[in-house]
Design a protein around this motif. Structure first.
Motif, PDB file in Angstrom:
ATOM      1  N   THR A  79      41.577 -12.911 -19.074  1.00 38.47           N
ATOM      2  CA  THR A  79      42.339 -13.741 -20.012  1.00 38.47           C
ATOM      3  C   THR A  79      41.531 -14.191 -21.218  1.00 38.47           C
ATOM      4  O   THR A  79      40.309 -14.181 -21.210  1.00 38.47           O
ATOM      5  CB  THR A  79      42.872 -15.030 -19.335  1.00 38.47           C
ATOM      6  OG1 THR A  79      41.754 -15.758 -18.839  1.00 38.47           O
ATOM      7  CG2 THR A  79      43.841 -14.754 -18.236  1.00 38.47           C
ATOM      8  N   VAL A  80      42.283 -14.593 -22.224  1.00 43.55           N
ATOM      9  CA  VAL A  80      41.734 -15.274 -23.392  1.00 43.55           C
ATOM     10  C   VAL A  80      42.470 -16.605 -23.476  1.00 43.55           C
ATOM     11  O   VAL A  80      43.697 -16.636 -23.460  1.00 43.55           O
ATOM     12  CB  VAL A  80      41.970 -14.467 -24.694  1.00 43.55           C
ATOM     13  CG1 VAL A  80      41.474 -15.241 -25.916  1.00 43.55           C
ATOM     14  CG2 VAL A  80      41.295 -13.108 -24.614  1.00 43.55           C
ATOM     15  N   LEU A  81      41.717 -17.692 -23.523  1.00 42.62           N
ATOM     16  CA  LEU A  81      42.298 -19.030 -23.626  1.00 42.62           C
ATOM     17  C   LEU A  81      41.835 -19.662 -24.931  1.00 42.62           C
ATOM     18  O   LEU A  81      40.649 -19.620 -25.256  1.00 42.62           O
ATOM     19  CB  LEU A  81      41.847 -19.907 -22.457  1.00 42.62           C
ATOM     20  CG  LEU A  81      42.090 -19.362 -21.059  1.00 42.62           C
ATOM     21  CD1 LEU A  81      41.368 -20.201 -20.031  1.00 42.62           C
ATOM     22  CD2 LEU A  81      43.565 -19.324 -20.765  1.00 42.62           C
ATOM     23  N   VAL A  82      42.769 -20.249 -25.680  1.00 41.08           N
ATOM     24  CA  VAL A  82      42.452 -20.877 -26.965  1.00 41.08           C
ATOM     25  C   VAL A  82      43.153 -22.231 -27.010  1.00 41.08           C
ATOM     26  O   VAL A  82      44.331 -22.330 -26.677  1.00 41.08           O
ATOM     27  CB  VAL A  82      42.943 -20.009 -28.154  1.00 41.08           C
ATOM     28  CG1 VAL A  82      42.674 -20.703 -29.481  1.00 41.08           C
ATOM     29  CG2 VAL A  82      42.305 -18.632 -28.123  1.00 41.08           C
ATOM     30  N   SER A  83      42.421 -23.276 -27.416  1.00 44.52           N
ATOM     31  CA  SER A  83      43.066 -24.575 -27.641  1.00 44.52           C
ATOM     32  C   SER A  83      42.858 -24.971 -29.099  1.00 44.52           C
ATOM     33  O   SER A  83      41.766 -24.818 -29.651  1.00 44.52           O
ATOM     34  CB  SER A  83      42.532 -25.654 -26.706  1.00 44.52           C
ATOM     35  OG  SER A  83      41.201 -25.965 -27.000  1.00 44.52           O
ATOM     36  N   ILE A  84      43.936 -25.468 -29.705  1.00 40.85           N
ATOM     37  CA  ILE A  84      43.951 -25.826 -31.126  1.00 40.85           C
ATOM     38  C   ILE A  84      44.556 -27.212 -31.263  1.00 40.85           C
ATOM     39  O   ILE A  84      45.495 -27.564 -30.544  1.00 40.85           O
ATOM     40  CB  ILE A  84      44.798 -24.811 -31.937  1.00 40.85           C
ATOM     41  CG1 ILE A  84      44.254 -23.392 -31.747  1.00 40.85           C
ATOM     42  CG2 ILE A  84      44.854 -25.190 -33.409  1.00 40.85           C
ATOM     43  CD1 ILE A  84      45.189 -22.300 -32.236  1.00 40.85           C
ATOM     44  N   GLU A  85      44.019 -27.983 -32.190  1.00 40.09           N
ATOM     45  CA  GLU A  85      44.536 -29.320 -32.466  1.00 40.09           C
ATOM     46  C   GLU A  85      44.762 -29.463 -33.966  1.00 40.09           C
ATOM     47  O   GLU A  85      43.887 -29.127 -34.750  1.00 40.09           O
ATOM     48  CB  GLU A  85      43.511 -30.347 -31.994  1.00 40.09           C
ATOM     49  CG  GLU A  85      44.051 -31.707 -31.747  1.00 40.09           C
ATOM     50  CD  GLU A  85      43.015 -32.578 -31.059  1.00 40.09           C
ATOM     51  OE1 GLU A  85      42.156 -33.132 -31.774  1.00 40.09           O
ATOM     52  OE2 GLU A  85      43.055 -32.687 -29.830  1.00 40.09           O
ATOM     53  N   ALA A  86      45.937 -29.957 -34.337  1.00 38.82           N
ATOM     54  CA  ALA A  86      46.261 -30.153 -35.755  1.00 38.82           C
ATOM     55  C   ALA A  86      46.687 -31.603 -35.966  1.00 38.82           C
ATOM     56  O   ALA A  86      47.552 -32.118 -35.250  1.00 38.82           O
ATOM     57  CB  ALA A  86      47.369 -29.212 -36.194  1.00 38.82           C
ATOM     58  N   HIS A  87      46.048 -32.264 -36.937  1.00 38.55           N
ATOM     59  CA  HIS A  87      46.353 -33.649 -37.293  1.00 38.55           C
ATOM     60  C   HIS A  87      46.978 -33.668 -38.680  1.00 38.55           C
ATOM     61  O   HIS A  87      46.495 -32.993 -39.593  1.00 38.55           O
ATOM     62  CB  HIS A  87      45.069 -34.493 -37.330  1.00 38.55           C
ATOM     63  CG  HIS A  87      44.412 -34.599 -35.998  1.00 38.55           C
ATOM     64  ND1 HIS A  87      44.673 -35.632 -35.134  1.00 38.55           N
ATOM     65  CD2 HIS A  87      43.513 -33.814 -35.371  1.00 38.55           C
ATOM     66  CE1 HIS A  87      43.961 -35.474 -34.038  1.00 38.55           C
ATOM     67  NE2 HIS A  87      43.244 -34.370 -34.155  1.00 38.55           N
ATOM     68  N   PHE A  88      48.047 -34.454 -38.817  1.00 41.66           N
ATOM     69  CA  PHE A  88      48.738 -34.572 -40.098  1.00 41.66           C
ATOM     70  C   PHE A  88      48.771 -36.034 -40.509  1.00 41.66           C
ATOM     71  O   PHE A  88      49.101 -36.899 -39.705  1.00 41.66           O
ATOM     72  CB  PHE A  88      50.172 -34.034 -39.992  1.00 41.66           C
ATOM     73  CG  PHE A  88      50.217 -32.607 -39.530  1.00 41.66           C
ATOM     74  CD1 PHE A  88      50.047 -31.579 -40.428  1.00 41.66           C
ATOM     75  CD2 PHE A  88      50.406 -32.293 -38.198  1.00 41.66           C
ATOM     76  CE1 PHE A  88      50.067 -30.257 -40.012  1.00 41.66           C
ATOM     77  CE2 PHE A  88      50.436 -30.980 -37.762  1.00 41.66           C
ATOM     78  CZ  PHE A  88      50.263 -29.956 -38.675  1.00 41.66           C
ATOM     79  N   PRO A  89      48.457 -36.338 -41.778  1.00 35.98           N
ATOM     80  CA  PRO A  89      48.473 -37.732 -42.232  1.00 35.98           C
ATOM     81  C   PRO A  89      49.908 -38.231 -42.402  1.00 35.98           C
ATOM     82  O   PRO A  89      50.852 -37.430 -42.444  1.00 35.98           O
ATOM     83  CB  PRO A  89      47.755 -37.661 -43.582  1.00 35.98           C
ATOM     84  CG  PRO A  89      48.032 -36.286 -44.075  1.00 35.98           C
ATOM     85  CD  PRO A  89      48.071 -35.409 -42.846  1.00 35.98           C
TER      86      PRO A  89
END
Length: 148
Positions: A79-89
């Motif tokens: 497997t390939v596991l990716v975690s991403i986080e996006a913050h918006f003002p």
């Protein structure tokens, strides 16, 4: 929760097994719309953290509209596991004030079948008001252009 074990793996991941970038051609379908895109994962090196690209766009991005960060990448044989986080003002749109928002994404690609599963959690902001707050899961099909 179904994806809690994946989060644990992502947070405490060991360095990736792969040396070369992994490139997948993926297809996303929703209602009458189908999109084909390239998803590329470049493993971490001694000098640089792992990088993830969507149609050659680096997913580590920051500007006045927000900040998106690839938090973790774990590459194993299956497997390939990716975690991403996006913050918006906070923002004002059409005279309506929206608070700050957060989107967390966990992506799992089964390297042998090409099945991509994605869980996105939206909290606050204009996206919460338009898409709804909470977690949505998606499934897509990918094909590796370079085999393990």
């Amino acid at each position: 929760m179904k994806y809690l074990h994946l989060l644990f793996l992502l947070l405490f991941a060991t360095p990736s097994l792969a040396v070369e970038p992994l490139v997948f051609i993926c297809e996303r379908s929703e209602k009458n719309y189908t999109e084909t895109y390239e998803f590329k994962v470049v493993p971490a090196s001694k000098n640089q953290k792992a990088k993830v690209f969507f149609d050659n766009r680096d997913l580590d991005r920051s500007n006045e509209l927000g900040k998106q960060t690839v938090k973790n990448v774990l590459i194993t044989e299956p497997t390939v596991l990716v975690s991403i986080e996006a913050h918006f003002p906070p923002e004002i749109f059409d005279g309506v004030q929206y608070g700050a928002g957060l989107v967390t994404t966990a992506i799992v690609i089964n390297r042998s079948t090409g099945q991509l599963r994605k869980a996105e959690t939206v909290k606050g902001g204009i996206l919460s008001a338009t898409l709804g707050e909470g977690t949505k899961t998606y499934q897509e099909q990918c094909a590796a252009t370079n085999k393990p």
